[in-house]
Scaffold this motif. Structure first.
Motif, PDB file in Angstrom:
ATOM      1  N   LEU A   1       0.828  -1.210   0.000  1.00 13.05           N
ATOM      2  CA  LEU A   1       0.000   0.000   0.000  1.00 13.05           C
ATOM      3  C   LEU A   1       0.858   1.255   0.000  1.00 13.05           C
ATOM      4  CD1 LEU A   1      -2.832  -1.023   2.489  1.00 13.05           C
ATOM      5  CD2 LEU A   1      -3.035  -0.689   0.018  1.00 13.05           C
ATOM      6  N   ALA A   2       1.924   1.249   0.796  1.00 12.97           N
ATOM      7  CA  ALA A   2       2.794   2.426   0.829  1.00 12.97           C
ATOM      8  C   ALA A   2       3.475   2.638  -0.515  1.00 12.97           C
ATOM      9  CB  ALA A   2       3.848   2.263   1.927  1.00 12.97           C
ATOM     10  N   GLY A   3       3.940   1.563  -1.132  1.00 13.63           N
ATOM     11  CA  GLY A   3       4.610   1.696  -2.424  1.00 13.63           C
ATOM     12  C   GLY A   3       3.703   2.211  -3.516  1.00 13.63           C
ATOM     13  N   LEU A   4       2.405   1.898  -3.418  1.00 16.18           N
ATOM     14  CA  LEU A   4       1.464   2.317  -4.453  1.00 16.18           C
ATOM     15  C   LEU A   4       0.865   3.705  -4.209  1.00 16.18           C
ATOM     16  CD1 LEU A   4      -0.527  -0.984  -5.100  1.00 16.18           C
ATOM     17  CD2 LEU A   4       1.113   0.095  -6.643  1.00 16.18           C
ATOM     18  N   LEU A   5       0.681   4.076  -2.939  1.00 14.15           N
ATOM     19  CA  LEU A   5      -0.162   5.229  -2.642  1.00 14.15           C
ATOM     20  C   LEU A   5       0.548   6.415  -1.995  1.00 14.15           C
ATOM     21  CD1 LEU A   5      -3.262   3.285  -1.261  1.00 14.15           C
ATOM     22  CD2 LEU A   5      -2.895   4.133  -3.580  1.00 14.15           C
ATOM     23  N   LEU A   6       1.701   6.234  -1.389  1.00 11.99           N
ATOM     24  CA  LEU A   6       2.339   7.324  -0.659  1.00 11.99           C
ATOM     25  C   LEU A   6       3.368   8.061  -1.501  1.00 11.99           C
ATOM     26  CD1 LEU A   6       3.004   5.944   2.947  1.00 11.99           C
ATOM     27  CD2 LEU A   6       1.185   7.474   2.186  1.00 11.99           C
ATOM     28  N   ARG A   7       3.557   9.345  -1.158  1.00 13.24           N
ATOM     29  CA  ARG A   7       4.651  10.104  -1.745  1.00 13.24           C
ATOM     30  C   ARG A   7       5.974   9.586  -1.208  1.00 13.24           C
ATOM     31  NH1 ARG A   7       1.111  14.391  -0.478  1.00 13.24           N
ATOM     32  NH2 ARG A   7       2.407  14.930   1.326  1.00 13.24           N
ATOM     33  N   ILE A   8       7.052   9.851  -1.937  1.00 16.29           N
ATOM     34  CA  ILE A   8       8.347   9.281  -1.593  1.00 16.29           C
ATOM     35  C   ILE A   8       8.785   9.670  -0.181  1.00 16.29           C
ATOM     36  CG2 ILE A   8      10.814   9.345  -2.130  1.00 16.29           C
ATOM     37  CD1 ILE A   8       9.291   7.509  -3.919  1.00 16.29           C
ATOM     38  N   GLN A   9       8.568  10.931   0.218  1.00 20.04           N
ATOM     39  CA  GLN A   9       9.017  11.368   1.530  1.00 20.04           C
ATOM     40  C   GLN A   9       8.377  10.530   2.638  1.00 20.04           C
ATOM     41  OE1 GLN A   9       7.811  13.243  -0.832  1.00 20.04           O
ATOM     42  NE2 GLN A   9       9.332  14.820  -1.356  1.00 20.04           N
ATOM     43  N   ARG A  10       7.080  10.354   2.583  1.00 17.67           N
ATOM     44  CA  ARG A  10       6.392   9.555   3.599  1.00 17.67           C
ATOM     45  C   ARG A  10       6.628   8.068   3.388  1.00 17.67           C
ATOM     46  NH1 ARG A  10       0.615  12.814   4.313  1.00 17.67           N
ATOM     47  NH2 ARG A  10       1.492  14.534   5.561  1.00 17.67           N
ATOM     48  N   LEU A  11       6.803   7.685   2.146  1.00 16.75           N
ATOM     49  CA  LEU A  11       7.107   6.290   1.855  1.00 16.75           C
ATOM     50  C   LEU A  11       8.392   5.860   2.562  1.00 16.75           C
ATOM     51  CD1 LEU A  11       6.685   3.695   0.007  1.00 16.75           C
ATOM     52  CD2 LEU A  11       8.226   4.827  -1.582  1.00 16.75           C
ATOM     53  N   ASN A  12       9.400   6.733   2.581  1.00 16.12           N
ATOM     54  CA  ASN A  12      10.670   6.405   3.233  1.00 16.12           C
ATOM     55  C   ASN A  12      10.470   6.104   4.714  1.00 16.12           C
ATOM     56  OD1 ASN A  12      12.153   6.713   0.875  1.00 16.12           O
ATOM     57  ND2 ASN A  12      12.504   8.893   1.217  1.00 16.12           N
ATOM     58  N   HIS A  13       9.581   6.844   5.375  1.00 16.14           N
ATOM     59  CA  HIS A  13       9.329   6.613   6.798  1.00 16.14           C
ATOM     60  C   HIS A  13       8.703   5.232   7.025  1.00 16.14           C
ATOM     61  CE1 HIS A  13       8.988  11.276   7.158  1.00 16.14           C
ATOM     62  NE2 HIS A  13      10.233  10.875   7.009  1.00 16.14           N
ATOM     63  N   VAL A  14       7.697   4.916   6.215  1.00 11.07           N
ATOM     64  CA  VAL A  14       7.019   3.634   6.372  1.00 11.07           C
ATOM     65  C   VAL A  14       7.971   2.482   6.066  1.00 11.07           C
ATOM     66  CG1 VAL A  14       5.105   2.197   5.551  1.00 11.07           C
ATOM     67  CG2 VAL A  14       4.780   4.660   5.841  1.00 11.07           C
ATOM     68  N   PHE A  15       8.757   2.617   4.995  1.00 12.86           N
ATOM     69  CA  PHE A  15       9.688   1.550   4.641  1.00 12.86           C
ATOM     70  C   PHE A  15      10.796   1.403   5.686  1.00 12.86           C
ATOM     71  CE2 PHE A  15       9.117   0.778  -0.193  1.00 12.86           C
ATOM     72  CZ  PHE A  15       7.795   0.448   0.051  1.00 12.86           C
ATOM     73  N   ALA A  16      11.240   2.526   6.265  1.00 13.05           N
ATOM     74  CA  ALA A  16      12.271   2.448   7.307  1.00 13.05           C
ATOM     75  C   ALA A  16      11.738   1.695   8.524  1.00 13.05           C
ATOM     76  CB  ALA A  16      12.721   3.848   7.703  1.00 13.05           C
ATOM     77  N   LEU A  17      10.477   1.968   8.900  1.00  9.85           N
ATOM     78  CA  LEU A  17       9.882   1.266  10.033  1.00  9.85           C
ATOM     79  C   LEU A  17       9.725  -0.222   9.723  1.00  9.85           C
ATOM     80  CD1 LEU A  17       8.694   1.399  12.841  1.00  9.85           C
ATOM     81  CD2 LEU A  17       6.481   2.029  11.815  1.00  9.85           C
ATOM     82  N   ASN A  18       9.303  -0.546   8.495  1.00  8.72           N
ATOM     83  CA  ASN A  18       9.190  -1.951   8.106  1.00  8.72           C
ATOM     84  C   ASN A  18      10.557  -2.632   8.123  1.00  8.72           C
ATOM     85  OD1 ASN A  18       6.369  -2.988   6.968  1.00  8.72           O
ATOM     86  ND2 ASN A  18       6.511  -0.799   6.513  1.00  8.72           N
ATOM     87  N   GLY A  19      11.567  -1.911   7.636  1.00 10.59           N
ATOM     88  CA  GLY A  19      12.909  -2.468   7.658  1.00 10.59           C
ATOM     89  C   GLY A  19      13.392  -2.740   9.067  1.00 10.59           C
ATOM     90  N   LEU A  20      13.055  -1.853  10.015  1.00 12.56           N
ATOM     91  CA  LEU A  20      13.432  -2.054  11.409  1.00 12.56           C
ATOM     92  C   LEU A  20      12.746  -3.291  11.985  1.00 12.56           C
ATOM     93  CD1 LEU A  20      14.810  -1.067  13.994  1.00 12.56           C
ATOM     94  CD2 LEU A  20      12.802   0.393  14.406  1.00 12.56           C
ATOM     95  N   VAL A  21      11.457  -3.452  11.696  1.00 21.56           N
ATOM     96  CA  VAL A  21      10.717  -4.620  12.169  1.00 21.56           C
ATOM     97  C   VAL A  21      11.346  -5.905  11.645  1.00 21.56           C
ATOM     98  CG1 VAL A  21       8.507  -5.843  12.008  1.00 21.56           C
ATOM     99  CG2 VAL A  21       8.540  -3.385  12.474  1.00 21.56           C
ATOM    100  N   LEU A  22      11.684  -5.930  10.358  1.00 24.16           N
ATOM    101  CA  LEU A  22      12.264  -7.130   9.758  1.00 24.16           C
ATOM    102  C   LEU A  22      13.653  -7.411  10.316  1.00 24.16           C
ATOM    103  CD1 LEU A  22      11.156  -6.535   6.050  1.00 24.16           C
ATOM    104  CD2 LEU A  22      10.176  -8.166   7.678  1.00 24.16           C
ATOM    105  N   THR A  23      14.434  -6.356  10.535  1.00 25.26           N
ATOM    106  CA  THR A  23      15.778  -6.540  11.078  1.00 25.26           C
ATOM    107  C   THR A  23      15.736  -7.115  12.481  1.00 25.26           C
ATOM    108  OG1 THR A  23      16.602  -4.694   9.731  1.00 25.26           O
ATOM    109  CG2 THR A  23      17.955  -5.380  11.603  1.00 25.26           C
ATOM    110  N   LEU A  24      14.839  -6.596  13.321  1.00 22.30           N
ATOM    111  CA  LEU A  24      14.707  -7.115  14.681  1.00 22.30           C
ATOM    112  C   LEU A  24      14.253  -8.571  14.679  1.00 22.30           C
ATOM    113  CD1 LEU A  24      13.054  -4.046  16.484  1.00 22.30           C
ATOM    114  CD2 LEU A  24      15.410  -4.875  16.704  1.00 22.30           C
ATOM    115  N   ASP A  25      13.364  -8.912  13.760  1.00 23.69           N
ATOM    116  CA  ASP A  25      12.917 -10.303  13.695  1.00 23.69           C
ATOM    117  C   ASP A  25      14.061 -11.217  13.267  1.00 23.69           C
ATOM    118  OD1 ASP A  25      10.425 -12.228  13.521  1.00 23.69           O
ATOM    119  OD2 ASP A  25      11.625 -12.593  11.713  1.00 23.69           O
ATOM    120  N   ALA A  26      14.850 -10.771  12.294  1.00 20.84           N
ATOM    121  CA  ALA A  26      15.979 -11.584  11.856  1.00 20.84           C
ATOM    122  C   ALA A  26      16.988 -11.778  12.979  1.00 20.84           C
ATOM    123  CB  ALA A  26      16.648 -10.932  10.652  1.00 20.84           C
ATOM    124  N   TYR A  27      17.142 -10.753  13.799  1.00 23.29           N
ATOM    125  CA  TYR A  27      18.130 -10.821  14.892  1.00 23.29           C
ATOM    126  C   TYR A  27      17.640 -11.688  16.044  1.00 23.29           C
ATOM    127  CZ  TYR A  27      21.297  -9.267  18.583  1.00 23.29           C
ATOM    128  OH  TYR A  27      22.217  -9.226  19.603  1.00 23.29           O
TER     129      TYR A  27
END
Length: 364
Positions: A67-93
């Protein structure tokens, strides 16, 4: 009268401004709500993944990434993707599920590439697909054959390479009101499929404007001049132009690097190929000449124009392709059926590896 006119204009301007502000305000509000919702959804899902790792997999964040990739502007998209990346990194760790996390990161990377590509075009959501559909429909409308007078029938068929939605071949027609002079141009742009689709969309509008607006004998010359002005690196095209008097059957055909038109003579049930030397490709050099081939269609005769994808293929002689095409067309005509254009396109030697188009008109 001048005073009231100014008042009305001012009121309309104010109303338009209010509608614009209201619309823009609504969009900003909707974007903010979506952004906050995606951030909260990602945070809650991330907590759930951490709290109940066996019940909630890392891929649970996938809907928020899409949804973020399709609907958000790049500036806000970066925030959502950064949070998703943090969630995935913590799970991997903490949970040691590398394959699932790698798959989620791959989705995140793909959607970021898609989002940046759309941002360059200034589109979000499904507006890009809607725009392409609208452009394709406009290209199809330029190929619509105008209503012909009694005694004439015409048909057009086109198929894009590999079943794609855009082709490098297109047709433009012109039959002014209260005129018996039909003009048709079949154009084959360099490339095929989507590679040539954008140039086809561009040139179809320009050539449609030229058709019927300039003398028939100068159409290809003007089209060549227009293409040269575009200064495209690979912007050449081939074309065949037909001028036909629907009262008398007299016609004139000119070509620019295009395969020869074929005329069907009903008296002998045979085909004659245009033997006039064609002019050069459109868009190669200026000052080119495009000789005219004149003739007349008697009742029962027909004229076939087609693109090179109908008769050419790798490892095959052009003569074989022409014989195959004319054989298919003859079989349809002898059987007294319609569908010559559809038949030769469907039976093209190149199969689906190239764009194919055909136009057939007959005096009945």
């Amino acid at each position: 009268m001048a005073g009231p006119a100014r008042v009305v204009t001012r009121r309309r301007s104010r109303n338009a401004a209010r509608r614009f502000v209201a619309e823009r305000g609504f969009r900003r509000h909707a974007d903010t709500v979506l952004y906050v919702g995606l951030m909260l959804g990602t945070a809650i899902t991330g907590f759930s993944i951490w709290r109940w790792p066996h019940a909630v997999p890392p891929l649970a964040v996938a809907p928020f990434i899409l949804l973020a990739g399709l609907l958000l502007r790049i500036q806000r998209l970066n925030h959502v993707f950064a949070l998703n990346g943090l969630v995935l990194t913590l799970d991997a760790y903490t949970q040691h599920r590398p394959l699932v996390v790698i798959a989620a990161f791959a989705l995140l990377g793909i959607m970021y590439v898609v989002a940046t590509s759309r941002a360059r075009l200034g589109i979000r959501g499904l507006t890009g697909e809607n725009l392409l559909v609208d452009l394709r429909d406009r290209l199809e409308r330029t190929a619509e054959i105008p209503p012909l007078p009694s005694g004439w029938s015409a048909e057009f068929a086109i198929a894009a390479a590999n079943g794609e939605g855009f082709a490098g071949d297109f047709l433009v027609t012109s039959l002014p009101i209260n005129s018996s002079h039909l003009e048709v141009a079949l154009v084959d742009v360099s490339g095929k499929g989507r590679q040539a689709g954008s140039r086809s969309l561009h040139l179809s509008g320009a050539f449609s404007g030229l058709l019927g607006s300039v003398p028939p004998e100068t159409f290809l010359t003007r089209a060549n001049d227009y293409l040269l002005r575009q200064r495209w690196d690979e912007g050449f095209a081939t074309a065949v132009h037909l001028w036909l008097d629907l009262d008398t059957g007299r016609y004139a055909v000119s070509r620019a690097g295009h395969p020869p038109a074929a005329v069907f003579r009903s008296g002998t049930a045979s085909w004659l190929l245009d033997s006039t030397v064609p002019g050069p490709l459109l868009g190669v050099f200026g000052g080119a000449e495009f000789p005219l081939a004149h003739g007349e269609l008697a009742p029962g005769d027909g004229l076939l124009m087609y693109s090179d994808g109908v008769v050419e293929s790798r490892g095959r002689d052009l003569i074989d392709g022409l014989d195959r095409m004319l054989g298919v067309a003859s079989g349809i005509l002898v059987a007294g059926r319609m569908g010559v254009a559809d038949g030769v396109v469907a039976g093209a030697r190149s199969g689906e590896s190239d764009d194919r188009a055909a136009f057939f008109i007959r005096r009945v």
